[in-house]
Design a protein around this motif. Structure first.
Motif: not given
Length: 76
Positions: A54-59, A61-76
């Motif tokens: 987790g990061i910033g209190g949120h679990m 998942f692989a899809s979250d990391v892929h989204d962060m890598a492509t700029g689609k979302s930010q952690a926490a």
């Protein structure tokens, strides 16, 4: 003998990407300390199940990391 440990979330990186990580980390150690270090440089990759990280209190998942890598979302 250096041992480098890389922690990742399972299913984020392909086997080819993990092989590249091992190669590049080894090359970095050799660049820093010399060719003699190549044969004694250990690199290991620990994979953690999705949701067990987790990061910033949120679990995460692989899809979250892929989204962060492509700029689609930010952690926490």
């Amino acid at each position: 003998m250096p041992m480098v440990t890389i922690d990742v979330i399972k299913d984020v990186f392909t086997p080819a990407q993990k092989a590249e990580m091992i190669e590049r980390v080894t090359e970095t150690m050799v660049a820093l300390e010399g060719e003699a270090l190549r044969s004694v440089t250990w690199v290991r990759i620990n994979e953690f199940e999705q949701g067990n990280w987790g990061i910033g209190g949120h679990m995460l998942f692989a899809s979250d990391v892929h989204d962060m890598a492509t700029g689609k979302s930010q952690a926490a």
